[in-house]
Write a protein that holds these residues in place. Structure first.
Motif, PDB file in Angstrom:
ATOM      1  N   ARG A   1       0.830  -1.200   0.000  1.00  0.00           N
ATOM      2  CA  ARG A   1       0.000   0.000   0.000  1.00  0.00           C
ATOM      3  C   ARG A   1       0.869   1.256   0.000  1.00  0.00           C
ATOM      4  O   ARG A   1       0.613   2.211  -0.759  1.00  0.00           O
TER       5      ARG A   1
ATOM      6  N   GLU B   1       0.852   4.051  -2.872  1.00  0.00           N
ATOM      7  CA  GLU B   1       0.584   5.465  -2.607  1.00  0.00           C
ATOM      8  C   GLU B   1       1.724   6.343  -3.113  1.00  0.00           C
ATOM      9  O   GLU B   1       1.497   7.463  -3.587  1.00  0.00           O
TER      10      GLU B   1
ATOM     11  N   SER C   1      -7.323   4.344  -0.579  1.00  0.00           N
ATOM     12  CA  SER C   1      -7.392   5.706  -0.050  1.00  0.00           C
ATOM     13  C   SER C   1      -8.244   6.637  -0.902  1.00  0.00           C
ATOM     14  O   SER C   1      -8.601   6.329  -2.049  1.00  0.00           O
TER      15      SER C   1
END
Length: 639
Positions: free
Chosen positions: A205, A209, A262
């Motif tokens: 993750r 990101e 997100s």
């Protein structure tokens, strides 16, 4: 344009390499398709895998310690039927390096997706571990700026600047195809590992990101801006100006958002999907027949490789609950794909005339994933048949006993029997999709086509043949390397047909106040008048635009001549003739695609027919040999 590098080329890029390894042609499969009843078989992809311990590189790290998983780029078939693993570029035996490298981020990322999907379908512990190893090497290739180094040498050393040069150079200095494919793998990787290994999932993750931040900084900063391309406004926020590259990032972002990703990922997904949808063009009777165009710098260039726009939009539509995105995917899959298939199958490039008639697994898989993503399983059967012998070569391109997919078929039907990473990856993605949809019919047999025909302009009488220094214009390509310059009258003899046909002259349009005009006739029948004008050049690489334009009236059935009369000097590349109902027959199955303006009943040998409209909806079923086709739709007839 920055096209894919690994298509049907092979060992010519790297000759005798001391580090190569061979696998006998008779090697047993790790998960034999014949034993399991599955089509997917990872044996050859497993053969391409290796592990290395990369030397320290400033700014580069990965999860944990120890060797990481990598993938050789090419596998060249040897005279004895074995395969040799080879890197890309010229090989230097003294240093054991390649001009490009042995392993690359593009293939590592896509192979990780194969193993992740294989684990999801079959829960193979070996596939999960293979995916983990490949994701660890992929994240090692990622730089602190979020971009990705493309190439790695056999010992794991990074090679940011390849020979020959690829853009961007260095390869981690800006957005790229390999950054988009990294997003794809990281998104699907997070979705799998979040419930299996929380620590590794959080690492993925964080790396995803980091990649999203790079895309926001380098690409999405242009969201809402448009480029002018020969008078058309195209989105300026596509990765490397490509809906193709962007579609692969969207696949990963969709998986990540579905898994609870997100707000920044959701925003990026929404904006990238909006940009891809904006690349839809044409209509049921006008080029490019509702296709999603892959390159944001040309409306004259459609290529099959990497054209995963419809499946990406379908995934984004589901992740974002945005049905409008699915509508654009339907246009491409229900409109353009049936016409592509009836014209000879998934050719590599319509530029805009079907020039690159090579067919490779990357392009076939993109078409297959697209039609399956919107539920058009009957069309999927015609696409998938390429793997099983319904192609120009008349031979299978996939071997389920070894898991090999060959590197491609040339326009003359010659098979390249090398089996490199890209072909193996996309062959396995296709087989996994077919394993997940066992109700997709397995079609075999020699295909028979009655679809788009090409009449080279130079075959006409009248006018002057012109051969430019290069067939490539910078945004499109002259068919046969030449065109016909006409400032009077030119006439063509064309094959007769029992149907009416749309006539689409491929003409060079100009941004000028006094454009050429051509008036088209067949005998005494007026076909239409064209004004050879386009809008401002904008960011297009060439002035003007080489495009097919549909004449107002179709060519009558039985007609064998077409005449053009020019006012001013017209540049004519080719004439495209498209039957109002084109067809592809494989065995007892027939695909009919309509560009007619009204419904028709066709006499087709078969027992069952299924009629779909232009929106891909099943609107009629029949049990006789007379099949209904509706305007802009397609019909499948089964024996």
């Amino acid at each position: 344009m920055n096209p894919t590098r690994r298509t049907v080329i092979g060992g010519a890029l790297a000759a005798a390499a001391a580090s190569t390894v061979t696998l006998p042609a008779s090697a047993s499969a790790s998960a034999s398709a014949s034993a399991s009843g599955r089509l997917s078989n990872l044996a050859h992809l497993d053969f391409l895998r290796a592990s290395v311990t990369p030397p320290a590189a400033a700014g580069h790290t990965t999860f944990g310690s120890g060797p990481v998983g990598v993938l050789w780029t090419y596998a060249d078939r040897q005279a004895d039927g074995s395969y040799k693993r080879i890197g890309g570029g010229a090989y230097d035996a003294a240093s054991n390096t390649y001009g490009q490298g042995a392993f690359n981020a593009d293939d590592i990322a896509r192979a990780a997706v194969v193993y992740l999907r294989h684990w999801k379908q079959f829960h193979s512990a070996a596939s999960l571990e293979a995916a983990r190893g490949l994701l660890r090497s992929l994240t090692f290739l990622q730089s602190p700026n979020g971009n990705v180094v493309l190439w790695m040498q056999p010992d794991g050393t990074l090679n940011p600047s390849a020979d020959p040069v690829e853009l961007p150079d260095p390869s981690d200095s800006g957005p790229s195809y390999w950054l988009a494919r990294t997003v794809w793998a990281l998104g699907e990787g997070y979705a799998v590992f979040r419930s299996l290994d929380r620590a590794f999932a959080m690492f993925l993750r964080d790396r995803l990101e980091l990649a999203i931040a790079a895309l926001e900084r380098q690409v999405l900063v242009r969201y809402g801006q448009y480029n002018v391309v020969d008078g058309r406004r195209l989105p300026a926020w596509l990765i490397v100006n490509g809906a193709d590259a962007t579609s692969e990032a969207v696949l990963g972002l969709s998986a990540y958002v579905e898994a609870g990703g997100s707000a920044s990922a959701r925003r990026a997904l929404s904006r990238f999907a909006e940009g891809i949808a904006a690349m839809a063009a044409g209509s049921t009777r006008e080029w490019p027949f509702r296709a999603l165009m892959p390159w944001g710098e040309s409306m004259s260039d459609w290529h099959a490789w990497g054209a995963q726009m419809p499946s990406a939009l379908a995934a984004a539509a589901h992740a974002l609950d945005a049905p409008k995105l699915r509508a654009a995917a339907i246009g491409d899959t229900a409109g353009f794909t049936p016409l592509l298939m009836t014209a000879g199958g998934p050719d590599n490039g319509w530029l805009p005339t079907p020039i690159d008639r090579t067919q490779i697994a990357y392009g076939v898989d993109a078409r297959l994933q697209g039609v399956l993503s919107v539920g058009l399983k009957q069309v999927a059967a015609f696409v998938a048949a390429w793997y099983f012998g319904a192609n120009r070569a008349g031979q299978p391109m996939y071997d389920p006993t070894t898991g090999r997919t060959y590197d491609g078929i040339s326009g003359d039907g010659t098979i390249n029997r090398n089996s490199g990473a890209e072909s193996s990856i996309h062959g396995q993605l296709s087989m996994l999709a077919l394993d997940a949809h066992p109700d997709v019919a397995r079609l075999t047999g020699t295909p028979s086509y009655d679809g788009l025909q090409i009449i080279e302009a130079e075959s006409g009488t009248g006018g002057q043949v012109v051969t430019p220094p290069s067939a490539w214009t910078g945004e499109s390509q002259w068919s046969n390397g030449s065109y016909l310059s006409v400032d009077g009258t030119a006439t063509w003899t064309v094959p007769a047909s029992s149907q009416q046909r749309l006539v689409l002259p491929v003409v060079n349009l100009a941004d000028t106040p006094t454009p050429a005009r051509t008036t088209w006739t067949s005998g005494v029948r007026a076909l239409g008048t064209l004004t050879h004008v386009c809008g401002p050049q904008g960011i297009s690489a060439a002035p003007g635009a080489l495009l097919p334009l549909t004449l107002a009236n179709p060519l009558p059935a039985g007609a064998t001549t077409i005449t053009a009369k020019a006012q001013g000097t017209a540049q004519l590349d080719a004439l495209l003739l498209l039957p109002t109902v084109s067809s592809l027959r494989i065995g007892d199955a027939v695909l009919l695609a309509s560009v007619d303006t009204h419904a028709r009943v066709m006499s087709v040998a078969g027992k069952h027919s299924y009629t779909y409209d232009a929106a891909g909806r099943l609107v009629a079923r029949g049990n006789a040999s007379r099949a209904l086709v509706v305007p802009g739709g397609f019909t499948v007839v089964l024996g």
